[in-house]
Design an enzyme around this catalytic site. Structure first.
Site, PDB file in Angstrom:
ATOM      1  CG  ASP A 176      43.322  62.417  33.308  1.00 31.39           C
ATOM      2  OD1 ASP A 176      42.454  63.441  33.305  1.00 31.39           O
ATOM      3  OD2 ASP A 176      42.662  61.220  33.597  1.00 31.39           O
TER       4      ASP A 176
ATOM      5  CG  ASP B 214      42.655  63.369  38.339  1.00 28.94           C
ATOM      6  OD1 ASP B 214      41.601  62.968  38.991  1.00 28.94           O
ATOM      7  OD2 ASP B 214      42.489  62.819  37.074  1.00 28.94           O
TER       8      ASP B 214
ATOM      9  CG  ASP C 287      41.074  66.649  36.078  1.00 25.30           C
ATOM     10  OD1 ASP C 287      40.398  66.394  36.799  1.00 25.30           O
ATOM     11  OD2 ASP C 287      41.950  65.723  35.452  1.00 25.30           O
TER      12      ASP C 287
END
Length: 1205
Positions: free
Chosen positions: A846, A484, A850
């Site tokens: 994080d 990410d 996700d």
């Protein structure tokens, strides 16, 4: 097995969901059941144990096949590659007492509800089964099982308001409660005796029990006792660990099971009750102050601010708005699309603040209860983890099967030898069974587990927590990591860099931050003051870091007193913002935020309706600049909008668009739809934020690149910003070409187009660079020719490619490096598509948006400050990607350790097996102390200490083998077996040729050295248990012979040689000499073995069943062992570990990797037309619908955008 038609006998449960299962109907048959009971008795429980391990055999033996409607027993089978069976029995629930006396029966459940369809008439009973804590009822209309405990999905927004807006009646509530069960996430602490029985019935311990019984029958008392002690210790440690986990999980959920709540009863008003009485459809009233949510609920009036950190690992407060009352025919979830979560309050989260609208109270309809909720689903994922499919574990099973086949050959040999020599039948059976316990190492599972446990401890010391230990080995195979961007590669917080205001479709001078002069009052200032979802929580302004920075730049403050008087509307709830002490004198007293449309990842924007105190209402919107510009009136958007946006995004800035419009007076803000509010806006300008790379990002990505591990960026940010960050981070080399892949649907048709454009060309045009165009083309051509190009695409293009250009997707993924504007569902889908190409995929995020990708990846690593995010197998305490190479290093070391242990255990059991079979030829065997010494003093200690070797600090550019059945590994095992066999046969035959050898007189070799009684007392202090008093040194228990002594001493030292040779250090582990404990253990064991060879102490030799041999023969044995060591080391280092040699062999025999991505790479190398630059391709096929499966792994209850598990 019965003659019923297959279609009535079989159905699918949870079709299309992650936990999909096949369900088969069976009916218990009396005579079959009686036969099975007789079988249990006659087999002394062995058949029952077999049925416990194989529930499908139990059902097939006891029952006959029938339709699902008639069935009283169900066999369930998972639809994944494991196809795990489970058995479920029907349970009947009666609602007779609740409905019989009611004339208004249909009101007990609406006609179209699952509750009405489940009640069988006239018996008024409900047929149910419970699978993994979820209750299913038999739908008498659809003839299938339906999940209960959740509101049906078919309700429209208006239907939810109409049907449940005034609450359920008391009778409806009672019926639903009986059918659904209590609203609790009940995880009882499992009693120790249950855990103990479950652990003892493990096939491994049953095999241990069989071995121990056999050893007791053969008087191997000491070894059998030692194994019992070790097994009990292992069982108690496992049970203790499981008990601790059970207690921890129980404490995690018990707080939510009994909360006092207020519900609204139809015709009866408000009522207080305990939360375990709640049912789907109940009307929940949320009061002011903090509340812990005991269920999932849909907000239907008012607004809430919720702390969802329990589910997301992020402590940013989330704003929830009420479900619109829009009148349409779409189910509510489809109508709200990806934003349905904005209206849902999730179980286990905490409501920090409630804001009532003009209807007075904040109300929510109970959506899901118990284990159907977000928190229940999370707990179920811990209780029933998905099994891991890794080649190592499959190969381990095959390896054990080979050993069993090996043992079977030994058994046949044993029976033949002993039977031909006229041994008693009982003795022959015992000796034959003994071969199994020698050939199959009982300590193998324990030895493999120790390596994983040590790695887990090392990771914990480095701040990496693991909730799925079996995935550690998989980390050693990772060759692609998805990252990410925000908060992972770049700093979490953003710094405000500048503001580019726009007036009358022209950009004005940029306002830089931090500035000497404050921002001028105007629409842009108002937008920055109110267009956010910030709250004051625990005395601090909290919310999205971007919102915090933007609001702080205004020097205004949020007024905590949320109720404010508005002219003509009475008292209302709204967040008030006022000029702060540093703000100077503003022209207004303050601004009130009346209504929010929270940020949506799908829409890429947020809006608020705000009002100056005493002024008019206005709409303020902020979001992705491209989206905001499309919502604005064309005449208000500057003509150079795109070039200005590109100018800043190309430098890696995060750019936010701002817009506003005035609202007509007299219209209630709560009655306006989002579409009405976010249209015909006036463009205000661009907010430019700086998102710096984390210090560790570049070195980590360089280290991964040097180790030939691919890095891919998957982000929700703008594509140009993402490409720039990828270049700055070193993900894309400056010499490489970036090709933008754009896919669009053709307006008014089902087809789509896809275009490839080099990103450099865009830059050249927009920055009016002096670079010669033909030179640019030549440079791009060179880059493409050498394969040095990267694809970049956004989420919209990705979705169109999946739908219309499926055949191009693998080619695009092979060089795809930047995926921007990706939704959470698309992230999961991308990870799964990479896995289809045979990549081992890691996902580092994080932990917020996700969730799906973290769960679906082979190794999901969450960078959360919380100790363990339940979303991903791995959680790093420090929010830095430095944990990724660390995890790969440890994974590689753990994988190599597993292979070392496999090889060692295979060789140890084979060495002992060969030695015993050789001695069986003379109707002899090893003595029990000889077995005890080899099994306990040598192998057990080596098994525990061999795994101490740490990971090598450098990541090499290749991975360890992923399977046991790889040629180098098999060759290593086979050659070492041959060396051991040669050594033992050579010793066995040569000793018989010695001049002093006698088959009958075991003292013929050392008649001169016969009595050393004065030393015997000191020898007994070596820690070896003595045989009972009364044994004298001359007593021969049948084991003593020159062959026994020679073969046993050779095989014992051979075990040490194998341990040393197989303890591989570099390139994946540290050199063996760094494992001090292991080296000391080997030296100690070698010392004891040499002492046994040369000691010649009668008492010791008697206990160990050894006989005295001449010194020269002892030296000869040492020479044989030294030669074996030298040959083994030479072969291991010169052939097995010789990587250039294996690469040469691969090249010579033209062996190519079978991985899909490698095959594709080879094809593309020969395709000069790929990639088709500056070309547009049109799809001529009908789109593949991917609506249902776009999400890859999705948590059905909590698949969130910014707030995922």
């Amino acid at each position: 097995m019965g003659e019923n038609p297959a279609k009535n006998h079989y159905a699918k449960l949870n079709q299309g969901e992650e936990n999909e299962m096949e369900i088969f109907g069976y009916k218990t048959q009396g005579c079959r059941k009686a036969s099975c009971i007789a079988g249990y008795i006659f087999s002394c429980g062995a058949l029952l144990l077999l049925f416990y391990w194989k529930p499908e055999w139990n059902v097939w033996a006891n029952c006959i096949r029938c339709s699902l409607e008639e069935a009283d027993v169900f066999l369930l089978r998972t639809t994944d590659e494991f196809q795990i069976y489970s058995r479920k029995t029907v349970r009947w629930i009666s609602v007779y007492a609740l409905i019989k006396s009611r004339s208004d029966y249909p009101a007990a459940a609406a006609e179209d509800s699952v509750f009405n369809k489940a009640i069988m008439k006239p018996s008024l009973q409900v047929k149910t089964i419970q699978v993994q804590k979820i209750r299913y009822v038999w739908d008498t209309h659809a003839k299938l099982f339906q999940k209960v405990g959740a509101l049906e999905d078919h309700h429209t927004c208006s239907a939810i308001h109409a049907k449940f807006g005034s609450g359920l009646t008391c009778n409806e509530q009672n019926v639903r409660r009986v059918i659904c069960g209590p609203n609790t996430i009940d995880v009882p602490v499992i009693p120790v005796w249950k855990l103990l029985i479950k652990e003892v019935l493990n096939p491994f311990y049953v095999f241990q029990l069989f071995s121990v019984c056999l050893w007791f029958a053969e008087d191997y008392m000491e070894y059998a006792t030692a194994i019992i002690i070790m097994s009990l210790l292992s069982i108690f440690l496992t049970v203790y660990d499981l008990r601790q986990q059970s207690v921890k999980l129980h404490r995690l959920v018990e707080s939510h099971n009994n909360v006092m709540v207020t519900v609204c009863r139809n015709k009866e008003g408000f009522q207080e009750l305990e939360s375990h009485h709640l049912v789907p459809g109940d009307m929940l009233v949320l009061k002011e102050g903090k509340t812990l949510l005991p269920c999932d609920a849909i907000l239907i009036s008012g607004q809430c601010i919720v702390n969802e950190s329990m589910l997301t690992g992020e402590s940013i407060p989330v704003t929830k708005t009420h479900l619109p009352q829009s009148d349409n025919f779409k189910p509510w979830r489809m109508h709200c699309a990806e934003d349905y979560k904005k209206h849902v309050l999730f179980c286990g989260t905490e409501v920090i603040q409630t804001k009532a609208d003009d209807r007075g109270v904040v109300k929510a309809v109970v959506l899901r209860t118990g284990f159907n909720t977000a928190k229940g689903d999370l707990v179920r994922s811990i209780l029933y983890p998905k099994p891991m499919n890794f080649k190592l574990y499959r190969d381990a099973f095959r390896f054990l099967m080979c050993l069993i086949a090996f043992a079977a050959i030994g058994m046949i040999y044993t029976v033949c030898v002993f039977a031909l020599n006229g041994e008693e039948t009982g003795e022959v059976v015992k000796k034959a069974l003994d071969v199994i316990t020698i050939a199959v190492p009982p300590a193998l599972p324990a030895a493999l587990t120790t390596g994983i446990i040590y790695t887990q401890r090392r990771l914990k010391k480095k701040g990496i927590f693991c909730i799925s230990p079996q995935r550690i080995n998989v980390c050693g195979q990772l060759n692609l990591i998805c990252f990410d961007k925000t908060g992972t590669l770049t700093e979490d917080g953003l710094d405000l860099w500048g503001l580019l205001p726009s007036e009358r479709n022209c950009f004005q001078d940029i306002h830089s931050f931090p500035a000497d002069h404050s921002l001028p009052w105007g629409p842009v200032f108002r937008a920055m003051a109110v267009c956010h979802s910030l709250v004051v929580w625990e005395g601090k302004i909290q919310g999205d870091p971007l919102d915090v920075k933007m609001f702080e730049a205004t020097n205004w403050v949020i007024d905590d007193s949320s109720r404010y008087q508005i002219e003509g509307q009475g008292s209302t709830h709204g967040t008030v913002v006022r000029p702060g002490p540093k703000a100077g004198n503003g022209p207004v007293e303050g601004l009130i935020i009346l209504h929010q449309f929270p940020f949506s990842s799908a829409l890429q924007r947020m809006s608020v309706i705000a009002q100056e105190i005493g002024g008019e209402k206005q709409v303020f919107t902020k979001g992705a600049p491209e989206v905001i510009a499309m919502l604005c009136r064309a005449e208000t958007v500057p003509l150079n909008f795109e070039s200005k946006l590109l100018l800043y995004t190309a430098q890696g800035f995060r750019v936010i668009g701002l817009a506003c419009k005035s609202l007509q007076a007299g219209k209630q803000s709560t009655d306006l739809t989002r579409e009405e509010v976010e249209s015909d806006l006036t463009f205000l300008g661009l907010l430019i934020m700086e998102n710096r790379l984390k210090r560790e990002t570049k070195p980590v990505l360089e280290e991964l690149s040097a180790a030939h591990i691919r890095s891919v960026m998957v982000t929700g940010d703008n594509i140009q910003t993402a490409v720039t960050v990828a270049k700055n981070a070193g993900m894309i080399s400056p010499k490489n070409t970036v090709i933008l892949v754009e896919a669009n649907k053709m307006p008014g048709s089902f087809s789509a187009s896809i275009t490839w454009k080099p990103l450099e060309q865009n830059k050249t045009e927009d920055y009016e660079s002096l670079e010669d165009g033909s030179w640019t083309e030549r440079r791009i051509g060179l880059a493409l020719g050498s394969g040095q190009y990267h694809f970049a695409m956004n989420g919209k293009s990705y979705q169109i490619v999946v739908q219309h250009f499926r055949h191009l997707l693998p080619k695009l993924l092979l060089n795809g490096t930047v995926f921007a504007r990706m939704s959470p569902g698309q992230k999961s889908s991308l990870v799964e598509e990479f896995q289809k190409l045979d990549y081992f995929v890691g996902m580092c995020g994080d932990g917020a948006n996700d969730c799906g990708a973290l769960k679906v990846a082979h190794a999901g690593i969450s960078l959360s400050e919380q100790e363990a995010s339940v979303a991903s197998p791995f959680t790093s305490r420090t929010p830095s990607i430095a944990c990724v190479p660390e995890l790969i290093r440890e994974g590689r070391a753990a994988l190599v350790t597993s292979f070392c242990m496999f090889k060692y255990m295979a060789l140890y059991s084979t060495i002992q097996y060969l030695g015993v079979l050789l001695l069986y030829w003379q109707l002899n065997s090893f003595g029990n102390y000889q077995f005890l010494f080899q099994d306990l003093a040598i192998t057990t200690v080596i098994g525990v200490t061999m795994s101490f070797t740490g990971a090598c600090p450098k990541l090499v550019p290749y991975r360890p083998p992923s399977q046991l059945i790889s040629p180098p590994l098999l060759l290593s095992v086979v050659l070492n077996i041959l060396f051991s066999l040669s050594l033992q046969i050579f010793g066995f035959l040569v000793v018989q040729e010695q001049p002093w050898y006698s088959k009958t007189d075991i003292h013929s070799a050392c008649l001169s050295t016969h009595n050393h009684t004065e030393n015997s007392s000191s020898v007994s202090s070596l820690g070896l248990h003595g045989i009972r008093d009364g044994y004298n040194e001359q007593m021969d228990n049948g084991y003593k012979s020159y062959e026994n002594t020679t073969v046993w001493l050779l095989s014992t030292v051979n075990c040490l040689i194998v341990a040393l040779v197989f303890s591989k250090g570099k390139p994946f582990r540290q050199p063996i000499y760094t494992n001090y404990v292991f080296i000391l253990v080997l030296i100690g064991q070698l010392g004891i073995c040499l002492f046994l060879v040369f000691a010649d102490i009668d008492d010791l030799y008697t206990k160990m069943d050894l006989v005295c041999t001449p010194t020269m023969w002892r030296i000869s044995m040492m020479i044989m062992l030294a030669v074996t060591l030298a040959v083994s080391l030479l072969v291991e280092e010169g052939i097995i570990e010789n990587r250039p040699l294996w690469l040469l062999l691969k090249k010579t025999f033209r062996y190519h990797s079978k991985s899909n991505y490698k095959k594709l790479q080879r094809l593309l190398e020969q395709d000069s037309a790929w990639p088709p630059l500056n070309e547009t391709i049109f799809s001529d096929s009908v789109a593949i619908s991917v609506e249902g499966n776009m999400g890859g792994h999705t948590n059905p209850t909590f698949d969130s955008n910014e707030d995922a598990l």
